[in-house]
Design an enzyme around this catalytic site. Structure first.
Site: not given
Length: 218
Positions: A2, A104
């Site tokens: 992340c 992402e």
């Protein structure tokens, strides 16, 4: 992993979910939060104190590592309880990092194509985190990650460890230090709650893009 997320839910609403206090803060809605910046973090200093929301540096480096130590932004859930860099924090200094969603990138896409990942019901997320005092006296943190699950795995093979509502207070509790006890009390959310969509490549440059349009479908 992340490495970028968004947080725009008012801190007061987030605090109410765990009974936390909100000190005066300059934190504002952000749609492209990057590592190496100050972020909103929930933590509980002691068993007898109320959880609070405060700012921490997104970059974990315990004081003993000094300024030459690595500064990871993520910690893998598979090894966080045993890794020498993180195990003390896993036992005694756990925190929650609130977010509305995270980004992402599709592997090998050119230009790098970001996707925004969030709950289908648009409720806020609470990432499991760890924190430690840095050598300069400030607090730094890292987001715990796990293998990708559900639709999030379509974009990346790792994702933040997102805790369900019943786990939040257990994760924060400083009196719970045993590894197996923590594992027995803490659960991640159902992977079916998560969805994603492609968004603008403006996300790729956090210095240039911070507006709410960043989370709109491309």
């Amino acid at each position: 992993m992340c490495g970028r997320f968004a947080l725009f839910t008012p801190l007061e609403r987030l605090a109410a979910q765990v009974g936390a206090s909100v000190p005066d803060s300059n934190l504002r809605p952000r749609y492209n939060v990057a590592p190496g910046t100050w972020i909103a973090v929930m933590y509980q200093a002691s068993e007898n104190e109320q959880p609070i929301i405060d700012e921490m540096w997104w970059g974990y480096r315990p004081r003993w590592a000094k300024s030459t130590g690595s500064q990871p932004i993520n910690a893998r859930v598979e090894t966080v309880a045993t890794n020498a860099y993180f195990k003390s924090a896993f036992s005694k200094h756990r925190c929650l990092i609130p977010a509305d969603g995270w980004y992402e990138w599709i592997k090998d896409s050119k230009p790098k194509q970001p996707h925004y990942i969030c709950r289908k019901d648009r409720e806020p997320l609470f990432f499991a985190g760890l924190f430690a005092e840095r050598d300069d006296g400030s607090m730094g943190c890292a987001i715990v990650t796990e293998p990708g699950r559900g639709r999030a795995a379509e974009v990346h093979d790792r994702m933040p460890l997102i805790l369900d509502d019943d786990s939040l207070k257990h994760w924060l509790a400083p009196d719970i230090t045993d590894r197996e006890t923590i594992r027995s009390l803490v659960r991640h959310i159902n992977a079916n709650l998560v969805e994603h969509w492609a968004v603008s490549t403006a996300v790729n440059k956090p210095a240039e893009g911070q507006g709410e349009e960043l989370i709109n479908p491309a």
